[in-house]
Design a protein around this motif. Structure first.
Motif, PDB file in Angstrom:
ATOM      1  N   ASP A   1      29.984  69.872 -26.307  1.00 49.41           N
ATOM      2  CA  ASP A   1      30.838  71.060 -25.548  1.00 49.41           C
ATOM      3  C   ASP A   1      30.973  71.977 -26.698  1.00 49.41           C
ATOM      4  OD1 ASP A   1      30.888  70.169 -23.233  1.00 49.41           O
ATOM      5  OD2 ASP A   1      33.351  70.359 -23.068  1.00 49.41           O
ATOM      6  N   GLU A   2      31.541  71.646 -27.872  1.00 46.08           N
ATOM      7  CA  GLU A   2      31.857  72.770 -28.967  1.00 46.08           C
ATOM      8  C   GLU A   2      30.810  73.436 -29.500  1.00 46.08           C
ATOM      9  OE1 GLU A   2      33.192  70.434 -32.368  1.00 46.08           O
ATOM     10  OE2 GLU A   2      33.690  72.368 -33.518  1.00 46.08           O
ATOM     11  N   ILE A   3      29.572  72.647 -29.568  1.00 49.55           N
ATOM     12  CA  ILE A   3      28.360  73.406 -30.205  1.00 49.55           C
ATOM     13  C   ILE A   3      27.761  74.142 -29.390  1.00 49.55           C
ATOM     14  CG2 ILE A   3      26.246  72.753 -31.552  1.00 49.55           C
ATOM     15  CD1 ILE A   3      27.447  70.327 -32.738  1.00 49.55           C
ATOM     16  N   LEU A   4      27.509  73.701 -28.398  1.00 51.34           N
ATOM     17  CA  LEU A   4      26.957  74.268 -27.272  1.00 51.34           C
ATOM     18  C   LEU A   4      27.745  75.634 -26.866  1.00 51.34           C
ATOM     19  CD1 LEU A   4      25.406  71.583 -24.875  1.00 51.34           C
ATOM     20  CD2 LEU A   4      24.274  73.566 -26.021  1.00 51.34           C
ATOM     21  N   GLY A   5      29.014  75.332 -26.647  1.00 50.57           N
ATOM     22  CA  GLY A   5      29.988  76.432 -26.203  1.00 50.57           C
ATOM     23  C   GLY A   5      29.869  77.654 -27.233  1.00 50.57           C
ATOM     24  N   ASP A   6      30.149  77.094 -28.647  1.00 48.65           N
ATOM     25  CA  ASP A   6      30.070  78.259 -29.579  1.00 48.65           C
ATOM     26  C   ASP A   6      28.750  79.104 -29.553  1.00 48.65           C
ATOM     27  OD1 ASP A   6      32.415  77.466 -30.538  1.00 48.65           O
ATOM     28  OD2 ASP A   6      31.635  76.298 -32.353  1.00 48.65           O
ATOM     29  N   LEU A   7      27.628  78.296 -29.507  1.00 43.44           N
ATOM     30  CA  LEU A   7      26.322  78.851 -29.250  1.00 43.44           C
ATOM     31  C   LEU A   7      26.095  79.750 -28.353  1.00 43.44           C
ATOM     32  CD1 LEU A   7      23.482  76.299 -30.405  1.00 43.44           C
ATOM     33  CD2 LEU A   7      23.865  78.733 -31.566  1.00 43.44           C
TER      34      LEU A   7
END
Lengths: 886, 117
Positions: free
Chosen positions: A22-28
């Motif tokens: 969630d965190e990485i995909l969301g940031d990206l």
């Protein structure tokens, strides 16, 4: 809302540990949106791709971010797998030559099997370019002893269609169409079809549309063309709809283009036109013209047998009527399009390739087992520190998968190339390049094959090694030797079976080539021409004196060509599978009816020949005289008969001077044709196929019955194909409108008829050679290994004073024992397999003892040579060094 | 060998340092994308994304950062943010790191200018 590139996002989602997703995909995604607004979407997408690769590169697959190193005990299911795979890769790197060797052998096996699968699938199983082929069926007319796949009359078709036996039934009638126009003259196969044809098949044009009832009523005939025709004649012009095609006085207007592959799914056709516009109402209304082969869609739940019964019931009231046709035969579409002989050959070749693949797996298993022997210590230690047997088994299987996967990939690549070569080398019409390709289903097969290869080649050594550590050394050795023996026996058996099959096909192909045809096709050029009706008149397939002058002029011009020894006219002498016969009456009152099942085998085949026809083809004149230039239209009819005809119908006497009549007999009027006098007897010729024995035959004078469409046959003193441009030019000189529909070397026509057998036999012999080499290699490596594992025993025996020769003989005796067992099994397998070949073999029995003996001898030589090296090595052993090594 | 190990346990790596300063500046709005943007905007170069995430995890393990999952937003494709905040220990470590740097640089600027000239 702009979205990041789906492939990259999907890769990331799959790659990342769920806790971080969630965190990485969301940031990206957030940054992607900002970048897209600033720099444009494409730049942002590129950036996203770079980021994805960077993250995947730095981040181990499915590991949480916080923990870059694997924990000592990882409970997730794939953890072991990756560990084992890494271990396997390390092993490959440590022994690169071993790994590459094994991979090459496996890639060969997988490549060959995949290519074969592509061919077999393409020909036998690839879905046809129609909707739901399982519920489609074709109906033929069967006249016992005469024809089993005859067309029916249009009224009968209409009755069947109206009966509701099928959900819907369409009529098809194939005919050649000689097209003219700005694109040049061309002959194509056309299908005359009922309006519902495309609907029944569930197909529609990809370009343009179906014809409508209004189209059908318009002055120009609507036509739908094939993809191939569209590309060839119209250079794939997207504006082809509305273009015109001319056939004689008819004008077709293109309304649609069918998708690729549609033109070859049953009989080849490039032009589909409404049957009502291309056949005359008189023919369509008559029960006497058998012109349509229906194809129908079965109602949901209907069965072929039931439909068959309903059609039989429909036909019953007409049975007394003349001319009655025959009995309906409903054939499932798939069955109809499958050539049983080709299917048999393909299945046999597939079995051969399958056996070769098994030999490959056996070899790899042998090699792995050899390496396994060196690793017994490693496994023993692992077991000692608490590894379970299943865990070790799994490890060894994953290791063999590490070797098999690159081999599978290489094999798939190899198969693409092999399939291209196979299709390019195949005789015309045998393999369709559109159907025989390496695509998804074939690649899926290759993947399955790869995994199966890994399992087969890995499981034997794996079971043995994982068990070996638990047993005493002597037990393990015995077990290992027994396993190796089984593999050797299986290899020898498989190699023998493949070799026998290949030899039978090669013998058969050689026999086919040796058959005396009764004529010499090599120096003959065949030119098929058609006189345009506009200038020479149309005689509806009947003979007509108007054609005579131009025929004689053509002959004169061609005979004058340098390189032409003789020229004649007539029909093509060789038509594979041709079985046309004619009813005939004899002057002594006998009559043979072509349509009567009992009389048909006696009724003669029949050909029209010009003067010199026999000498052009190098056929013998046995008795009497040949047809001459004086046997013209209007002159008293003459006829030649062949030796079989003379022997069968005038036994013990000369047929010269006898008279035959080919006309219809009516009780009051008598014959509607004059009697023809037999003027000569010619040698037997195989007209219908190399493997088809000569039948009774009559030859009538072609100049006496001039046809609109005929063959010019030239005997040449130079290679026939070199004359083609000049021949065309001469014919153009006579009349540029004359349509030359085919120029072929007669040798090619004959070769085409035998090419499936020749092609398969070439394939099989290549395969047999590969298998024999693999088998020799396998026997060698396994025996070498077995001997090496007996090193200590041999050393002790030598130290105790054993004769060196005895030791060598011992090793060879072991090989001979395996060889004998292998040959025995192989003979049994080959015996059984060869019987499947019987129908395609020519003048060689499937149990031909010579073939079996030669094949067995060949395998024996290979195996014994392979055994010699380890035997010599064992005999030269230095007992002291062996025992010191212990 | 031992001394290097001991040092690395105390002082911060480059990326760790950058991350902590970025969080200090961003205050309550510190989450992955914002931190990455901040570092890039300040340093003018792209840092390896994974390195930043791994650094944040490591700092959290060391007790220098605290994190909590935040709200999901549409611009993130409905995914939630992970907010970071400096802990007392983090602030202390950052202060020490800065002091070490400043001490090391004291009076060395003109030497660097000379060396790069």
């Amino acid at each position: 809302m702009r979205r990041p590139p789906w492939l990259a996002a999907w890769l990331l989602r799959w790659w990342l540990h769920p806790a971080d997703r969630d965190e990485i995909l969301g940031d990206l995604e957030e940054q992607f949106a900002a970048r897209a607004a600033l720099h444009g979407e494409r730049a942002a997408a590129r950036w996203y791709g770079r980021q994805t690769l960077g993250v995947c590169w730095r981040q181990r697959w499915r590991r949480p971010l916080a923990n870059p190193r694997p924990s000592p005990i990882d409970r997730r299911p794939f953890a072991d797998f990756w560990m084992d795979a890494r271990h396997g890769a390390r092993l490959c790197r440590r022994q690169p030559r071993f790994a590459l060797g094994v991979m090459a052998v496996l890639a060969l096996g997988i490549g060959a099997a995949t290519a074969m699968a592509a061919v077999a699938y393409g020909v036998l199983f690839r879905p046809l370019p129609v909707q739901d082929e399982a519920s489609l069926a074709v109906v033929y007319d069967v006249r016992r002893g005469v024809a089993d796949a005859a067309p029916i009359s249009f009224p009968r078709f209409q009755a069947w269609r109206a009966s509701g036996a099928f959900a819907d039934l369409a009529a098809v009638s194939y005919a050649r169409a000689d097209l003219s126009g700005a694109e040049g003259p061309e002959r194509v196969m056309a299908a005359r079809v009922s309006d519902n044809f495309f609907a029944v098949l569930g197909m529609s044009p990809v370009l343009g549309r179906m014809w409508t009832v209004a189209d059908r009523a318009a002055p120009d005939i609507p036509a739908i063309i094939s993809d191939g025709f569209w590309k060839r004649r119209f250079a794939a012009d997207p504006a082809v709809v509305g273009r015109a095609l001319y056939e004689g006085s008819r004008t077709y207007v293109v309304v649609g283009v069918m998708p690729p592959r549609f033109e070859r799914w049953r009989r080849e056709a490039h032009l589909w036109v409404p049957i009502e516009r291309s056949e005359s109402p008189r023919i369509l209304g008559s029960r006497g013209y058998h012109i349509v082969s229906p194809v129908g869609r079965l109602a949901p739940g209907a069965v072929v047998d039931v439909v068959q019964a309903r059609l039989d019931a429909l036909d019953r009231p007409f049975e007394q009527e003349r001319p009655f046709e025959g009995h309906a035969r409903v054939v499932a579409l798939r069955e109809d399009v499958t050539d049983p002989q080709l299917a048999r050959l393909l299945l046999f070749a597939s079995a051969g390739v399958g056996l070769t693949w098994l030999v490959v797996c056996a070899n790899v298993a042998g090699l792995m087992a050899t390496r396994g022997a060196q690793r017994t210590m490693e496994v023993a230690i692992r077991v000692a520190v608490g590894a379970r047997r299943s865990r070790i088994l799994r490890q060894l299987l994953v290791e063999s998968l590490v070797i098999a996967l690159p081999s599978g990939a290489a094999g798939a690549l190899l198969s693409i190339w092999v399939v291209d070569a196979l299709v390019a080398g195949a005789p015309a019409g045998l393999l369709d390049a559109g159907s025989v390709v390496v695509d998804l289903p074939v690649l899926l097969f290759a993947s399955a094959l790869t995994i199966a290869s890994a399992a087969l080649s890995g499981i034997l050594p794996a079971i043995r090694m994982s068990g070996a550590a638990l047993r005493s050394t002597s037990q393990a050795l015995r077990l290992r030797r027994r396993g190796a023996s089984v593999v050797v026996v299986a290899e020898i058996a498989a190699a023998l079976a493949v070799l026998v099959g290949a030899s039978l096909l090669v013998t058969s192909a050689a026999n086919v080539d040796r058959v005396p045809l009764g004529f010499d096709p090599n120096p003959v050029l065949n030119v098929h021409v058609n006189l345009p009706s506009a200038r020479y008149g149309s005689a509806d397939g009947k003979d007509d004196g108007r054609y005579l002058p131009v025929q004689r002029e053509l002959l004169g011009r061609l005979r004058a060509l340098p390189g032409v020894e003789a020229a004649s006219i007539g029909g093509i002498i060789f038509v594979a599978g041709g079985d046309g016969r004619v009813s005939v009456s004899f002057d002594d009152g006998r009559r043979l009816l072509n349509g009567n099942p009992q009389e048909r085998p006696l009724a003669p085949g029949h050909l029209f020949v010009g003067p010199d026809y026999m000498s052009v083809h190098g056929a013998r004149l046995v008795e009497g005289r040949d047809v001459t230039h004086d046997d013209l239209f209007g002159a008293p009819p003459v006829v030649l008969v062949n030796e079989t005809m003379a022997r069968m119908h005038w036994p013990g006497e000369s047929p010269i001077g006898k008279r035959l009549n080919f006309g219809l007999y009516r009780p009051r009027q008598g014959y509607d044709e004059p009697w023809a006098e037999v003027i000569g007897v010619v040698g037997d010729i195989r007209h219908a196929g190399v493997a088809v024995p000569a039948r009774p035959e009559v030859y009538r004078s072609a100049l006496q019955y001039p046809r609109q469409e005929f063959d010019l046959v030239l005997r040449t003193s130079v290679p026939p194909e070199t004359l083609v441009p000049m021949v065309r030019a001469r014919i153009r000189d006579v009349d540029p409108e004359i349509l030359i529909t085919a120029t072929r070397r007669l040798a090619d026509v004959v070769a085409d008829a035998t090419s499936p057998v020749r092609y398969t036999s070439a394939l099989m012999s290549g395969l047999a050679a590969v298998t024999a080499v693999l088998c020799g290699f396998g026997v060698f490596s396994l025996l070498a290994h077995a001997t090496a594992s007996r090193q200590r025993e041999i050393g002790i025996r030598l130290a105790l004073g054993a004769d060196r020769r005895r030791v060598a003989i011992d090793v060879i005796r072991q090989a001979v024992r395996l060889l004998a067992a292998g040959l025995l099994v192989g003979v049994a397998v080959a015996w059984y397999a060869a019987r499947a070949l019987e129908s395609v073999l020519f003048e060689v029995t499937p149990s031909d003892p010579a073939t079996f003996a030669v094949a067995a001898a060949a395998i024996a030589v290979v195996a014994l040579v392979a055994a010699l090296v380890p035997a010599r090595r064992a005999a030269q052993e230095d007992p002291a060094s062996v025992l010191r090594g212990e | 060998m031992l001394s290097i190990d001991a040092m690395s346990r105390e002082s911060l790596g480059d990326v760790e340092h950058f991350v902590l300063v970025a969080i200090l500046r961003l205050g309550g709005e510190s989450y992955g994308a914002a931190i990455l943007d901040e570092i890039e905007a300040r340093t003018g170069r792209e840092v390896a994304r994974s390195a930043v995430y791994i650094a944040m995890r490591r700092l959290e393990d060391k007790g220098l950062l605290a994190s909590r999952m935040g709200e999901a937003t549409a611009v993130r494709g409905g995914r939630s943010k992970r907010y970071f905040a400096l802990t007392k220990a983090g602030a202390r470590q950052l202060a020490q790191s800065r002091r070490e740097f400043v001490e090391m640089w004291a009076g060395a600027d003109h030497l660097l200018r000379k060396a790069t000239r």
